[in-house]
Design a protein around this motif. Structure first.
Motif, short mmCIF file in Angstrom:
data_model
loop_
_atom_site.label_atom_id
_atom_site.label_comp_id
_atom_site.label_asym_id
_atom_site.label_seq_id
_atom_site.Cartn_x
_atom_site.Cartn_y
_atom_site.Cartn_z
N ASP A 37 2.42 -23.10 14.84
CA ASP A 37 1.65 -22.59 13.82
C ASP A 37 2.47 -22.12 12.62
OD1 ASP A 37 -0.18 -21.54 12.12
OD2 ASP A 37 -1.48 -20.45 13.32
N ASP A 80 1.76 -21.20 9.97
CA ASP A 80 1.21 -19.85 9.10
C ASP A 80 1.52 -18.50 9.79
OD1 ASP A 80 0.77 -21.55 6.82
OD2 ASP A 80 -1.43 -21.84 7.67
N ARG A 81 2.09 -18.66 11.03
CA ARG A 81 2.10 -17.35 11.89
C ARG A 81 3.81 -17.43 12.45
NH1 ARG A 81 -2.13 -16.65 16.39
NH2 ARG A 81 -1.19 -14.56 16.33
N ARG A 82 4.56 -17.60 11.43
CA ARG A 82 6.04 -17.39 11.88
C ARG A 82 6.66 -15.94 11.35
NH1 ARG A 82 7.61 -23.47 10.02
NH2 ARG A 82 7.41 -22.33 7.92
N TYR A 83 7.45 -15.44 12.46
CA TYR A 83 7.75 -14.23 11.94
C TYR A 83 9.32 -14.12 12.43
CZ TYR A 83 2.67 -13.73 12.27
OH TYR A 83 1.50 -13.89 12.28
N HIS A 113 1.36 -9.21 12.90
CA HIS A 113 0.30 -10.11 13.46
C HIS A 113 -0.91 -10.02 12.58
CE1 HIS A 113 2.45 -12.91 16.26
NE2 HIS A 113 3.08 -11.84 16.56
N PRO A 148 2.08 -19.15 17.62
CA PRO A 148 2.82 -18.36 16.67
C PRO A 148 4.46 -18.43 17.02
CG PRO A 148 1.08 -17.15 17.50
CD PRO A 148 1.22 -18.25 18.38
N ALA A 199 3.11 -15.48 21.42
CA ALA A 199 4.07 -16.02 20.56
C ALA A 199 5.28 -16.69 21.39
CB ALA A 199 4.40 -14.97 19.39
N ALA A 201 5.70 -15.11 7.78
CA ALA A 201 4.40 -14.44 7.33
C ALA A 201 4.63 -12.98 7.23
CB ALA A 201 3.33 -14.84 8.53
N ARG A 261 -0.84 -13.69 8.02
CA ARG A 261 -0.23 -15.30 8.17
C ARG A 261 -0.02 -15.60 6.84
NH1 ARG A 261 -3.67 -18.55 11.53
NH2 ARG A 261 -4.88 -17.29 13.22
#
Length: 748
Positions: free
Chosen positions: A444, A446-449, A588, A376, A408, A472, A591
């Motif tokens: 990843d 699909d797991r970026r914040y 978290h 992440p 992450a 996400a 996604r």
């Protein structure tokens, strides 16, 4: 002051007690141990013989590969390559930091969590955090007390060995003339403490230093050099042609061949040349510092050593035989906090200190990092007045909560300034950091914040609404919803009721356009980016009324969100309390959808032009399978589309509420929001090779059939509603011109 410090120490002592907090592995409020300095892994590679070199100041014949991380060393192609921390040429401490650290040193050693006392003192010189410190307890974020000496700001040092000659290349971030910079080299010829039982020897050339280890000192300036025997005090000029300085372009290099200069250990420092060009006006920056703790400028050990009048702690072993043999290694970052150094572009760079082509950002690698597994990614944006490493220096709890716990990687860009508001070149800086970290780390997608505080909270909104396919979820803290603030009020004529940067509706900051830059104009873009807002109801800078109205828009749209209102916190509450566990858990949960069935997107040209400050030309018309959206004029285009090849039902909207506190989040707070749940009574529509789209104010749009799950080899049908003539393109399939109204269209 005494009661505040006593409170911190008491809290830290309670934390340090056996069984306290550790049992639940929670982040304690306010106090906290410093951010862990990054580790690295060195791998031996096949030797690569060093290239022949010419003393000309050009570095094309230096073939070694640097690590790209500040404060690190690697051997490559027979060169010892050191990458320095950027923008750290502040020289010696004036004694105040040394005195403070001596006073609190035992406490820090015994209770590491009291580190934050030091951090808050340094980060709050103007008293903005609200920490009650008298003037004598206020400090700069740098430990050194010179004005930064840009021409002495080392970016890189390289050593190589040829016969009995030591070759040296020193580069700085800024150099306009060969008379700008002087380099001091100490040579420890015997590798042991020298001279009269370790008695200090004075180092000449105006350095103001002494050494108990080096036998020779060399000064390099322009095209001249001198070597001093520290045992006899004799000084001789280096042979002609031994030194060359090249201040051209972005080279900023001083190159030298030091005869009979191979020594077991070498130290290097930089300063400005004196007026005569034969000495140092100051010593501002020291190389081979591989153990600096995480601070805003990574200059603690440097400043304290220079205050003590020595650079002996930074003598670096050379291993001449390994360099002659072409020793070559690779280096990879491991867990902890790193200063990543990368090359920006000339389009947003000028050769002036921090504005140069070399830039940096913070990279935090979590304890559970596995280089072979996608991680992440957490983007963190700093507050106004902050720097790339402000979070690393001041809010260690954020890295534990948003980094270590979800495993992450955390990235903190500089944003090209303390108050860029991430617009113009600040926005470009974030894009460049984004590209660099994706090339560096397996992420990843699909797991970026995204998260940040104050100006960084605004940046969280800004990046999420303009790059919705990046993230996400988002976590803005104390966030202005525009460049400045919004009171939540608006009415005709409000902008004419101006007093300086204030109106009853908006507050402007740093030459912004608060009305045009209002992120509420593009909230529709966050259909697939849930947002948790953290805000103190006593915020003196960002009116809570405007934040509540911003959350109101999420309710109107039926979008997932949470609003956390902390009833005892003011604007700097989040970084002072330094607890992010509740927000991390929320982020978290989500996604990024691989292929969303529905996309809503707005392109607002007034907003876009206000963000392009500085002559840039951004395009905010992309959102997953919506590849492009073009407004009819300088107005506003809206797209709302569904792919019937990705059938889905509308979610059930479920209210959320919580408080007054939770694990990792000291209260009291009130939380409200909306969640999505699947409708168990709804029937999933049958899959069709078709789509639906409604557009307003758009002259053109481009869709990606692959992202929509469409079979482009078969006939594709669509139902399109538009209020103006529209050019609709299905990538790789064709384009249709659609008149105003609702029409059936066919492709293939």
């Amino acid at each position: 002051m005494r009661s505040f410090v006593a409170g911190l120490l008491a809290a830290a002592a309670a934390l340090a007690a056996p069984g306290a907090a550790a049992a639940q592995d929670v982040t304690f409020p306010i106090v906290g141990a410093e951010t862990k300095r990054g580790t690295g892994t060195t791998t031996q590679l096949a030797p690569q013989l060093p290239a022949a070199k010419v003393v000309d100041g050009a570095f094309g014949d230096w073939a070694g590969t640097a690590t790209g991380f500040g404060g690190t060393l690697v051997r490559s192609h027979g060169e010892l390559v050191y990458t320095d921390h950027l923008f750290d040429a502040f020289g010696a401490d004036d004694g105040r930091d040394a005195e403070r650290l001596q006073t609190f040193g035992d406490v820090h050693e015994t209770i590491p969590e009291t580190y934050r006392l030091e951090a808050l003192m340094q980060q709050d010189p103007a008293g903005e955090f609200g920490v009650p410190l008298p003037e004598e307890f206020r400090y700069k974020t740098a430990y050194g007390d010179l004005d930064r000496q840009d021409a002495a700001d080392l970016s890189e040092l390289r050593l190589a060995v040829e016969g009995r000659h030591l070759w040296l290349l020193a580069r700085t971030t800024t150099m306009h003339a060969a008379t700008d910079t002087a380099i001091l080299v100490l040579l420890d010829d015997d590798g042991a403490t020298g001279g009269s039982g370790g008695e200090p020897r004075p180092v000449p050339f105006g350095s103001g230093l002494t050494t108990t280890k080096a036998e020779r000192a060399v000064l390099l300036a322009g095209d001249r050099g001198w070597v001093a025997d520290l045992r006899t005090g004799e000084t001789a000029a280096l042979p002609a042609g031994s030194v060359a300085t090249r201040p051209h372009g972005w080279d900023n290099a001083i190159e030298a061949r030091i005869p009979h200069g191979v020594a077991p250990a070498v130290a290097v420092a930089a300063g400005r040349q004196n007026a005569a060009g034969d000495g140092l006006a100051n010593v501002a920056n020291v190389g081979f510092r591989t153990g600096e703790p995480v601070r805003e400028w990574f200059d603690k050990h440097q400043a304290l050593a220079l205050h003590a009048g020595t650079i002996d702690p930074f003598l670096q072993p050379v291993d001449a035989q390994a360099l002659r043999s072409g020793a070559t290694e690779s280096w990879a970052p491991g867990p902890g906090y790193h200063e990543r150094v990368f090359r920006s572009t000339e389009a947003i760079s000028v050769e002036r200190g921090e504005e140069g082509i070399l830039q940096h950002y913070g990279l935090y690698v979590p304890d559970g990092y596995d280089a072979g597994r996608p991680s992440p990614l957490q983007l963190w944006l700093h507050w106004r007045g902050g720097k790339a490493h402000s979070a690393g220096a001041a809010i260690p709890g954020m890295f534990r909560d948003l980094g270590d716990r979800p495993d992450a990687v955390v990235v903190s860009p500089r944003g090209r300034g303390t108050a860029s508001w991430y617009v113009g070149k600040g926005y470009v800086d974030v894009e460049q950091v984004w590209d660099d970290v994706h090339a560096l780390v397996k992420v990843d997608p699909d797991r970026r914040y995204v998260s940040g505080h104050s100006m960084g909270g605004w940046g969280s909104f800004l990046m999420a609404i303009t790059k919705p396919d990046w993230f996400a979820a988002a976590l803005p803290a104390s966030p202005p919803v525009t460049q400045g603030a919004w009171t939540g009020l608006d009415f005709p004529g409000c902008d004419r009721m101006r007093w300086e940067e204030y109106t009853p509706c908006y507050v402007e900051a740093n030459d912004g356009d608060a009305r045009a830059q209002h992120t509420r104009r593009l909230i529709e873009n966050l259909r697939h980016v849930p947002v948790a807002i953290q805000h103190g109801t006593a915020d003196e800078l960002v009116p809570t009324s405007g934040i509540v109205r911003q959350a109101e828009r999420f309710v109107q749209l039926g979008y997932r969100h949470r609003l956390y209102l902390f009833h005892t916190q003011e604007h700097y509450g989040p970084p002072v309390w330094d607890q992010w566990g509740e927000g991390s858990r929320y982020l978290h949960r989500f996604r990024r959808p691989e292929r969303p069935g529905r996309i809503t997107h707005v392109r607002d040209m007034a907003f876009e032009r206000a963000i392009e400050r500085g002559g840039f030309d951004f395009d905010f018309g992309r959102n997953r399978w919506l590849r492009a959206l073009e407004p009819t004029d300088a107005g506003r285009a809206v797209f709302d589309g569904r792919s019937l090849a990705l059938p889905e039902t509308d979610p059930v909207l479920v209210p959320e509420a919580g408080g007054p506190a939770s694990t990792d989040q000291t209260g009291p707070y009130t939380m409200t929001g909306l969640a999505w749940e699947r409708n168990p009574l709804a029937t999933l529509p049958a899959r069709r090779n078709a789509f639906q789209a409604t557009l307003t104010g758009a002259r053109a749009a481009t869709l990606d059939p692959v992202g929509m799950g469409l079979d482009a080899a078969a006939p594709v049908t669509g139902t399109v509603t538009t209020d103006v003539p529209l050019e609709l393109t299905l990538e790789g399939v064709g384009t249709r011109t659609i008149p105003p109204g609702t029409h059936a269209v066919a492709f293939g």
